[in-house]
Design a protein around this motif. Structure first.
Motif, PDB file in Angstrom:
ATOM      1  N   PRO A 397       9.216   3.493   2.024  1.00 49.99           N
ATOM      2  CA  PRO A 397       9.879   4.325   1.113  1.00 49.99           C
ATOM      3  C   PRO A 397       9.604   5.865   0.851  1.00 49.99           C
ATOM      4  N   VAL A 398      10.172   6.790   0.498  1.00 53.35           N
ATOM      5  CA  VAL A 398       9.706   8.270   0.073  1.00 53.35           C
ATOM      6  C   VAL A 398      10.029   8.518  -0.964  1.00 53.35           C
ATOM      7  N   GLY A 399       9.283  10.067  -1.387  1.00 55.95           N
ATOM      8  CA  GLY A 399       9.726  10.658  -2.854  1.00 55.95           C
ATOM      9  C   GLY A 399       8.337   9.662  -3.511  1.00 55.95           C
ATOM     10  N   THR A 400       9.297   9.526  -5.069  1.00 55.82           N
ATOM     11  CA  THR A 400       7.957   8.586  -5.893  1.00 55.82           C
ATOM     12  C   THR A 400       7.938   7.508  -5.210  1.00 55.82           C
ATOM     13  N   THR A 401       8.836   6.922  -4.739  1.00 53.39           N
ATOM     14  CA  THR A 401       8.050   5.511  -4.769  1.00 53.39           C
ATOM     15  C   THR A 401       7.228   5.407  -3.213  1.00 53.39           C
ATOM     16  N   ALA A 402       7.225   7.119  -2.389  1.00 53.88           N
ATOM     17  CA  ALA A 402       6.325   6.507  -1.323  1.00 53.88           C
ATOM     18  C   ALA A 402       5.441   5.232  -1.575  1.00 53.88           C
ATOM     19  N   TYR A 403       4.832   5.269  -2.708  1.00 50.73           N
ATOM     20  CA  TYR A 403       3.212   4.713  -2.906  1.00 50.73           C
ATOM     21  C   TYR A 403       3.924   3.001  -2.797  1.00 50.73           C
ATOM     22  N   MET A 404       4.310   3.107  -2.794  1.00 49.43           N
ATOM     23  CA  MET A 404       5.061   1.327  -2.982  1.00 49.43           C
ATOM     24  C   MET A 404       4.968   1.031  -0.917  1.00 49.43           C
ATOM     25  N   GLY A 405       4.919   2.000  -0.461  1.00 53.44           N
ATOM     26  CA  GLY A 405       4.252   1.580   1.392  1.00 53.44           C
ATOM     27  C   GLY A 405       3.297   0.848   1.137  1.00 53.44           C
ATOM     28  N   ASN A 406       2.520   1.842   0.512  1.00 52.59           N
ATOM     29  CA  ASN A 406       0.886   1.132   0.130  1.00 52.59           C
ATOM     30  C   ASN A 406       0.939  -0.497   0.151  1.00 52.59           C
ATOM     31  N   ILE A 407       2.079  -1.366  -0.079  1.00 48.70           N
ATOM     32  CA  ILE A 407       1.686  -2.026  -0.212  1.00 48.70           C
ATOM     33  C   ILE A 407       0.338  -3.095  -0.552  1.00 48.70           C
ATOM     34  N   GLN A 408       0.001  -3.069   0.681  1.00 50.69           N
ATOM     35  CA  GLN A 408      -0.923  -4.570   1.325  1.00 50.69           C
ATOM     36  C   GLN A 408      -2.492  -4.259  -0.133  1.00 50.69           C
ATOM     37  N   HIS A 409      -2.115  -2.485   0.045  1.00 49.20           N
ATOM     38  CA  HIS A 409      -3.909  -1.979  -0.538  1.00 49.20           C
ATOM     39  C   HIS A 409      -4.036  -2.474  -1.480  1.00 49.20           C
ATOM     40  N   LEU A 410      -2.656  -1.661  -2.604  1.00 43.70           N
ATOM     41  CA  LEU A 410      -2.189  -1.915  -3.833  1.00 43.70           C
ATOM     42  C   LEU A 410      -2.095  -3.257  -4.451  1.00 43.70           C
ATOM     43  N   MET A 411      -1.797  -3.390  -3.856  1.00 44.95           N
ATOM     44  CA  MET A 411      -1.173  -5.200  -4.780  1.00 44.95           C
ATOM     45  C   MET A 411      -2.448  -6.696  -4.894  1.00 44.95           C
ATOM     46  N   GLN A 412      -3.596  -5.340  -3.854  1.00 45.20           N
ATOM     47  CA  GLN A 412      -4.954  -6.083  -4.709  1.00 45.20           C
ATOM     48  C   GLN A 412      -6.168  -5.996  -4.297  1.00 45.20           C
ATOM     49  N   CYS A 413      -6.321  -4.584  -4.677  1.00 56.89           N
ATOM     50  CA  CYS A 413      -7.274  -2.944  -4.450  1.00 56.89           C
ATOM     51  C   CYS A 413      -8.336  -3.449  -6.405  1.00 56.89           C
ATOM     52  N   LYS A 414      -9.355  -3.234  -6.310  1.00 60.38           N
ATOM     53  CA  LYS A 414     -10.303  -3.025  -7.411  1.00 60.38           C
ATOM     54  C   LYS A 414     -10.460  -2.139  -7.914  1.00 60.38           C
ATOM     55  N   SER A 415     -10.321  -1.239  -8.603  1.00 59.94           N
ATOM     56  CA  SER A 415      -9.997  -0.372  -9.339  1.00 59.94           C
ATOM     57  C   SER A 415     -11.519  -0.463  -9.680  1.00 59.94           C
ATOM     58  N   VAL A 416     -11.969   1.349  -8.832  1.00 61.72           N
ATOM     59  CA  VAL A 416     -13.847   1.204  -8.443  1.00 61.72           C
ATOM     60  C   VAL A 416     -14.599   2.072  -9.774  1.00 61.72           C
ATOM     61  N   VAL A 417     -13.815   1.990 -10.805  1.00 62.28           N
ATOM     62  CA  VAL A 417     -14.454   2.479 -11.914  1.00 62.28           C
ATOM     63  C   VAL A 417     -15.675   1.075 -12.432  1.00 62.28           C
ATOM     64  N   ASN A 418     -16.973   2.009 -12.006  1.00 62.22           N
ATOM     65  CA  ASN A 418     -17.817   1.148 -13.380  1.00 62.22           C
ATOM     66  C   ASN A 418     -18.842   1.937 -14.228  1.00 62.22           C
ATOM     67  N   THR A 419     -18.335   3.276 -14.550  1.00 60.94           N
ATOM     68  CA  THR A 419     -19.261   3.842 -15.604  1.00 60.94           C
ATOM     69  C   THR A 419     -17.735   4.176 -16.427  1.00 60.94           C
ATOM     70  N   VAL A 420     -18.583   5.116 -17.648  1.00 62.02           N
ATOM     71  CA  VAL A 420     -17.392   6.171 -18.103  1.00 62.02           C
ATOM     72  C   VAL A 420     -17.347   7.035 -17.725  1.00 62.02           C
ATOM     73  N   GLU A 421     -18.568   7.408 -16.246  1.00 64.51           N
ATOM     74  CA  GLU A 421     -17.841   9.292 -15.767  1.00 64.51           C
ATOM     75  C   GLU A 421     -16.745   8.822 -14.966  1.00 64.51           C
ATOM     76  N   ASP A 422     -16.989   7.281 -14.304  1.00 65.66           N
ATOM     77  CA  ASP A 422     -15.762   7.803 -13.428  1.00 65.66           C
ATOM     78  C   ASP A 422     -14.836   7.253 -13.529  1.00 65.66           C
ATOM     79  N   TRP A 423     -14.392   7.546 -15.201  1.00 63.32           N
ATOM     80  CA  TRP A 423     -12.677   7.580 -15.609  1.00 63.32           C
ATOM     81  C   TRP A 423     -12.461   8.654 -15.170  1.00 63.32           C
ATOM     82  N   LEU A 424     -13.317   9.916 -15.185  1.00 69.03           N
ATOM     83  CA  LEU A 424     -12.776  11.086 -14.912  1.00 69.03           C
ATOM     84  C   LEU A 424     -12.401  11.483 -13.432  1.00 69.03           C
ATOM     85  N   ASN A 425     -12.142  10.693 -12.611  1.00 71.47           N
ATOM     86  CA  ASN A 425     -12.117  10.944 -11.131  1.00 71.47           C
ATOM     87  C   ASN A 425     -10.077  10.147 -10.839  1.00 71.47           C
ATOM     88  N   PRO A 426      -9.610  11.536 -10.769  1.00 67.34           N
ATOM     89  CA  PRO A 426      -8.331  11.501 -10.744  1.00 67.34           C
ATOM     90  C   PRO A 426      -7.846  10.315  -9.708  1.00 67.34           C
TER      91      PRO A 426
END
Ligand SMILES: CC(C)(COP(=O)(O)OP(=O)(O)OC[C@H]1O[C@@H](n2cnc3c(N)ncnc32)[C@H](O)[C@@H]1OP(=O)(O)O)[C@@H](O)C(=O)NCCC(=O)NCCSC(=O)/C=C/CC(=O)O
Ligand SMILES: Cc1cc2nc3c(=O)[nH]c(=O)nc-3n(C[C@H](O)[C@H](O)[C@H](O)COP(=O)(O)OP(=O)(O)OC[C@H]3O[C@@H](n4cnc5c(N)ncnc54)[C@H](O)[C@@H]3O)c2cc1C
Length: 602
Positions: A397-426
């Motif tokens: 996929p391209v354009g605004t759905t390009a992220y869907m091409g990363n399906i392997q990673h996005l279907m299983q990834c866990k958020s890297v947030v561990n601290t309040v500050e991590d939520w400032l990471n874009p």
């Protein structure tokens, strides 16, 4: 308080002046629309410029454009866009008006066969427009070829009377007291009205002199092109309306003091209360977010239009999905926000002199016109389902759905947030929004495969559109931003926009496993800190919208903050205060009081 007829006449005077200046100054469409914004009337110049002209440009041949646009630009004719009927608005293919080709006279016979086929709602149709692009079922050689656009003259250019066979009028008063009630949304019935064959808009298809239907090589979806154009402008309108409401509520929140005085000291500014900040600052962040995504959408629309000119139709589905989805999400959020801003101003927010009731009345219909917001999100869901199946078959996929091409990673990834500050990471925020949108789209596709339904996918569509808005805000912050400390403030607002959505839709993020309950709680904690950090610059951030008091039209949102004298002054302008003893006292009140007084002395 002007009557509806007086309001209409006053608006017609303003609109005619605006048109005259448009022609005298040779304004472009863009400039004419800015002029319309300045006079702040959703009047007749709206549909003429915003829909009648684009419909002819998008669906007319070169020859038809030359003929009709020349007259339209000079306001020799005034046009509207007559698509919706009493019985159908969302379902365009269900429209009933007919356009039957008569080869014996080389004409189309335009007719309203049923009551529900009456044209209903077109702005300016009731009393102002001399012409319209009318959408009707094209019938030739006994076959119904579906909906096409036709240019029709509605009124005489000599005395403005309706042409023979045309019954036309206003549909009546609407919600609110101001701008939309100055607009003559109309009703029209056609009784076998004949128009020349060459008034069928013929870029997408045509009917030959013999009555043969010939489809051109452009996609039939271009019939809907005018709505795509308007929907992208509505996103910018929503950001403007939202920023006006937020400007009023923030400035008033800084002036209004209630409770909290110590030892006779000053009371507390209501803007300092955490509850006020948690209700208001997400709207401040949204106003900036919608402005940035609206700028990007305008670029996307321009890019698609240029591609269409070279017969590259590849990005038309993306343009439809983005304009439909962003129009839906931004107008719903804006209508809710304006209503909440009214409450954030307490009792005074309910006064017309606050500017908020009128702002609400004018912007609420944006959730419906140019496409009902639910219907449009279902269009986005349809687009996402097609994309998911393409990804499953290996297409990138391209354009605004390009992220869907990363399906392997996005279907299983866990958020890297561990601290309040991590939520400032874009990057952490973007990945969480991508994972949520993808997982919801895949879940929806799986549900549909088990039980097909037209209405699945609404939530997945919202998740996808919110991802676009967050992504465009993050991308905006990667640009060079002038002004000392401005980027830092915008980073805080971007954090507020994203984290308030996580807070609001935490169920989505938890149920799709994108964040844990602890990460959700860290997001809320970060949000509270961001509100406190934005508070000192809140007034500066709304002053940055640079609205004049005239444009803001609010006693509460005045730049000088002199709210109470403005409220008091406005009150005495009300017609009720023209006499100290009210009309009606002699007839109704006096007899009662005198009678009761007499009885009490018996
Ligand atoms: C809901 C719609 C889109 C349904 O369209 P329909 O053809 O009946 O069915 P499909 O959903 O199967 O669509 C067929 C096909 O076309 C694609 N498509 C649909 N719309 C567009 C578009 N705008 N641009 C490009 N492509 C489009 C769709 O994706 C399908 O493609 P596939 O490849 O998946 O087959 C339609 O009925 C609709 O748009 N309804 C809303 C009506 C509306 O917006 N009315 C506004 C009237 S004007 C107005 O309100 C003015 C206000 C005044 C003011 O602004 O002040
Ligand atoms: C102020 C204003 C100005 C307008 N100006 C114009 C104009 O200039 N020209 C013009 O042509 N039109 C105009 N319109 C009409 C407007 O475009 C339609 O009202 C709009 O497209 C919604 O269609 P509808 O009224 O048929 O709503 P409906 O589709 O009848 O919606 C009613 C309810 O049904 C739901 N619904 C409908 N279909 C589905 C579905 N498939 N699945 C789930 N739910 C569904 C909707 O979500 C909604 O909750 C105007 C409307 C307004 C309010």
């Amino acid at each position: 308080m002007l009557s509806r007829k007086e309001l209409f006449k006053d608006t017609l005077k303003k609109a005619a002046h605006a048109w005259k200046r448009t022609v005298e100054l040779h304004l472009t469409e863009e400039e004419a629309n800015l002029l319309r914004l300045y006079i702040d009337q959703p009047g007749y110049v709206d549909l003429h410029w915003v829909m009648f002209v684009p419909a002819i440009k998008g669906q007319g041949t070169e020859e038809q454009q030359k003929k009709w646009l020349t007259m339209a630009y000079k306001f020799q004719i005034i046009g509207t866009y007559a698509q919706t009927e009493l019985g159908h608005g969302s379902n365009v293919q269900g429209l009933e008006t007919t356009a039957t080709f008569d080869p014996s006279t080389d004409e189309f016979i335009m007719h309203s066969p049923t009551l529900t086929s009456s044209k209903w709602w077109p702005g300016g149709l009731g009393k102002t427009s001399t012409h319209a692009v009318v959408y009707a079922r094209l019938i030739t050689e006994g076959k119904d070829y579906g909906i096409h656009g036709f240019i029709m003259q509605l009124r005489s250019l000599d005395d403005h009377s309706p042409l023979p066979g045309i019954t036309i009028g206003d549909i009546g008063g609407k919600f609110g007291s101001g701008a939309y009630n100055s607009m003559d949304n109309g009703v029209m019935r056609l009784d076998h009205v004949r128009i020349p064959r060459d008034q069928m808009l013929m870029r997408l298809a045509q009917v030959t002199r013999e009555g043969k239907y010939v489809h051109s090589d452009v996609p039939k979806q271009l019939l809907y092109g005018t709505m795509v154009y308007v929907r992208q402008t509505i996103v910018a309108d929503a950001s403007r309306a939202l920023s006006r409401a937020v400007c009023i509520a923030v400035r008033y929140g800084a002036i209004r003091k209630q409770f909290g005085s110590k030892a006779g000291g000053p009371e507390t500014q209501v803007l300092n209360y955490k509850t006020q900040q948690s209700r208001l600052f997400p709207f401040l962040a949204s106003a900036y977010a919608f402005r940035f995504v609206g700028q990007w959408l305008k670029w996307l629309y321009t890019d698609v239009t240029q591609k269409l000119e070279s017969k590259d139709f590849s990005t038309l589905p993306e343009a439809h999905a983005c304009t439909a989805g962003l129009k839906s999400v931004t107008t719903s959020a804006t209508a809710d926000a304006i209503e909440e801003c009214q409450k954030l101003c307490g009792g005074h927010g309910y006064l017309n002199s606050s500017g908020l009731p009128e702002l609400f009345a004018v912007n609420l219909p944006a959730c419906t016109y140019e496409g009902d917001n639910v219907v449009l999100l279902l269009q986005v869901a349809r687009f996402l389902m097609k994309t998911v199946s393409q990804v499953a078959s290996g297409k990138q996929p391209v354009g605004t759905t390009a992220y869907m091409g990363n399906i392997q990673h996005l279907m299983q990834c866990k958020s890297v947030v561990n601290t309040v500050e991590d939520w400032l990471n874009p990057a952490a925020i973007k990945e969480v929004f991508e994972a949520r949108a993808l997982r919801m789209a895949v879940n929806c596709a799986q549900n549909i495969s088990k039980a097909p339904s037209q209405e699945e996918g609404f939530e997945a569509a919202v998740a996808h559109v919110q991802l676009i808005i967050v992504t465009k805000f993050i991308e905006k912050l990667q640009e060079d931003i002038l002004g000392h400390g401005v980027k830092e403030q915008l980073q805080k607002l971007c954090g507020i926009y994203a984290l308030h959505l996580i807070h609001k839709h935490l169920g989505d993020f938890l149920s799709t496993g994108c964040v844990t309950a602890r990460q959700g709680s860290l997001a809320n904690e970060r949000l509270g800190k961001l509100y406190a950090q934005v508070r000192p610059n809140a007034v500066a951030l709304v002053d940055a919208f640079d609205y004049t008091d005239h444009y803001l039209g609010s006693a509460l949102g005045r730049y000088d903050g002199d709210v109470y004298s403005a409220l008091y002054k406005e009150a005495w302008k009300d017609p009720l205060n023209e006499t100290v003893v009210p009309d009606g006292y002699q007839e109704h009140l006096r007899p009662l009081l005198k009678q009761q007084l007499k009885l009490s002395r018996l």
